[in-house]
Each structure stands twice: as C-alpha cells, then as structure tokens.
Design a protein around this motif. Sequence first.
Motif, short mmCIF file in Angstrom:
data_model
loop_
_atom_site.label_atom_id
_atom_site.label_comp_id
_atom_site.label_asym_id
_atom_site.label_seq_id
_atom_site.Cartn_x
_atom_site.Cartn_y
_atom_site.Cartn_z
N ARG A 249 31.17 69.23 37.60
CA ARG A 249 31.94 70.06 38.54
C ARG A 249 31.07 70.60 39.68
O ARG A 249 31.56 70.80 40.79
CB ARG A 249 32.58 71.23 37.79
N THR A 250 29.78 70.81 39.40
CA THR A 250 28.94 71.48 40.41
C THR A 250 27.73 70.64 40.83
O THR A 250 27.64 70.20 41.98
CB THR A 250 28.45 72.84 39.89
N ASP A 251 26.80 70.40 39.93
CA ASP A 251 25.50 69.83 40.30
C ASP A 251 25.60 68.44 40.90
O ASP A 251 24.79 68.06 41.75
CB ASP A 251 24.57 69.80 39.08
N LEU A 252 26.57 67.67 40.46
CA LEU A 252 26.72 66.32 41.00
C LEU A 252 26.89 66.35 42.51
O LEU A 252 26.40 65.48 43.23
CB LEU A 252 27.93 65.64 40.34
N HIS A 253 27.55 67.39 43.03
CA HIS A 253 27.80 67.49 44.47
C HIS A 253 26.57 68.00 45.23
O HIS A 253 26.54 67.90 46.47
CB HIS A 253 28.99 68.40 44.73
N MET A 254 25.58 68.52 44.52
CA MET A 254 24.36 68.99 45.18
C MET A 254 23.47 67.83 45.61
O MET A 254 22.71 67.95 46.57
CB MET A 254 23.58 69.91 44.24
N VAL A 255 23.55 66.70 44.90
CA VAL A 255 22.60 65.61 45.13
C VAL A 255 23.18 64.48 45.99
O VAL A 255 22.55 63.43 46.13
CB VAL A 255 22.09 65.05 43.78
N ILE A 256 24.36 64.70 46.56
CA ILE A 256 24.98 63.68 47.39
C ILE A 256 25.43 64.31 48.72
O ILE A 256 25.35 65.53 48.89
CB ILE A 256 26.20 63.04 46.67
N GLU A 257 25.89 63.47 49.62
CA GLU A 257 26.46 63.97 50.86
C GLU A 257 27.79 64.68 50.54
O GLU A 257 28.46 64.31 49.59
CB GLU A 257 26.70 62.80 51.82
#
Length: 356
Positions: A249-257
Amino acid sequence: MATYSTAKVGPEGIEFSFADSGAVAGSNDYTTLVIFHGSAFNSHSFHKLLPLASSHNLRVVVVNRREYRGSSRYTEEEITHLQEGRKLFLERIGLHVVEFLQYFAETYDIPKITVGKDKGGIAVMGWSIAVATVLAMLGHPDTIPKEYYERLEPYLRTAVLYDPPYHAFGYEITGDVDAYNPWTDPTIPTAEERYKTFQYWVSSYYSHPDIRSGSMRGLDYRHRTDQASIDNTAKEDMAMMYEESAAVRTDLHMVIEPMQPTIREQAKMALFNEELARTVLPDLRVVHVVCLQTHWHCIWGYIEAKKEYESCVAKGQKPRPFDFVEIPKANHFVHWDQPAEFLDAVAQAVTTFGHV
C-alpha cells in the motif's frame, strides 16, 4: 518478546508503536538510538538489539512506521498524495518524525548531547527505504516550525543511514547492465508476488568484487543466492515482523515514479544544501553504513552517495559532514543475523564520528 508502547504525537494525534530497551542504569550520558525499519519487515526485525543496548551505553528504541502494526494508518488522501509523487506526503513524514523524537526526548527525559558531542542525545537511524523517512525531517524545513527544530537541537546529533538503496536518494541507474530488479520484473504479475520474490532477494548474501570502481559493472545481480537470512528465520518471527500489505500500500510507491524525482529533491536538500546544513540542526552529523554483501540496490546507493559527497567537498562546498562505514561479511539483514556485531559497529560510528 519485546513489549510495545504507543506514542501519540503532534496536534493530529498520530500514533507510533514502539519498543524501548530502557534507560541505561547508572549512566547520565547514554545515547538514544531511534530506529525506523524498512519495507515489509517491521521493527520486530530489530528486537534482538534491545537486550544488547546497555552494554554499548545505548538506549535502543525501535519504531513501527505508519501503516505498520500498532501505528496510525495513512488516510486515503495521503495515499493519493504518495501515488501522485507529491512533496506534501514527504513533508508530513518529516513533521511526524520530528514530533516523535521530541515526544520521546521530553517524555523520557533522556540525556542531552554532551559537551564533547560524542555521547548523549539521539542518533536517529533509517534502515533501507526508511532512510527517506529520516531525510524527510531535514529536507523540508519550510514546513516544520522553527521552534520544533530548536527543541530538538539539544538532542539530535547523528543521522544514521543504514544500508539505503539508491531509491532512498532518488538516484538513477547508469550504464548498460542487466541489473535484476524485483520491482520491474516482467514475469511477476502482481505487487503481492513481487514482495514474495523480494523476501529472498533482499535477504541474500551477494558478492560484489569491486565497489571502488564507481560503476555498476561487475556488481552481483543474481535474483537470490544460496544463503539468505529469511531461510533461517522462524515462522513465528516472520509472522511478527513481515507485513506485506503495508508495504504494497505504501512503500512500493516510494521506489517508482512519480515519487522518485520528489525523493531526489528531498535528499539534495537534506544532505547537500549548504544553507540548510548551516542553519537547520547545524551540528548534525551523518553516518552512512553499507553492508558489503548486501543487494546491488544498496551498493549502488552507497557508491552514488559517496561520489556526490566527495564531489561537493572537492568543489569547496560544505554539505552535512559524512562518515562512511563499511561492514564486511554482512548483508542487508546483519542486524538480524549478527546483532552484536552490528550494534558494535553502529555504537562505534556514532561515538567516534570524524575519528574512525
């Protein structure tokens, strides 16, 4: 098993679940090491450090970041800000980190920084992608009230960047190399399956023959190796410390555009902006810890951060002072596999800054 408490911080009443090794008996100059965990693996992964802390004159506090067990979840509006790569998401993280550190320092009456500036106070550590969490409190000074920094200044003396991947700084990949990345593997159809692959990839022991070249060529890009920390982790511990849904829900979106360019600006402000280094927590020192058998994301983060820091210094600029600490024969989970050795390295780094 560690006992967790809940801190309710700031006017919003944001809750953080944390475990605390407690004050060091008979010491009035112990250092409080506050640790924010990385992606998917929560603060329970650091619980082995708690009984070892006092022997190093440390008080260890391990915190579950928001969305993880016992801490406040993000609102749907905040998740939208994250997915849109908005600076506001990181600004709020920075504010809440500052509020937690203030809360802990003042509620538990911990020792302030000593005159020699090598004991007492707080060393705040981010592990892996949580380095972006730590940098958030430094990279957005216009959104954090000046009096918050003033209240924290007698305590906060060191920021420990523990094995951060290049994503934590927003660095880019350079060179034509076939570098395996579980986040972009086309054979993995869902985010949940990416994190199942991630477990073994992130906890393996890799062999990087030459990290001094400054190049991505020659790094170890295997999907996993024969030796992985997770292979020797009991099911009971995995159940306690692994939270896939929070990471998806959260961290996956930190490492991508589109969040990566925003994180890049945050890192430049937090670490390499001369004006901020001079005016916002000016005595703060940075320790970048790299594990030499970690996965390539963290090796590349180390290479690029060291290169950027040395370039600034060579130009006569004055970024925040860094020490770079290498731990040999250690992977991304050295705090789990070799807790005594890890804590010894960290204790030495935060008490001998500039003299290592």
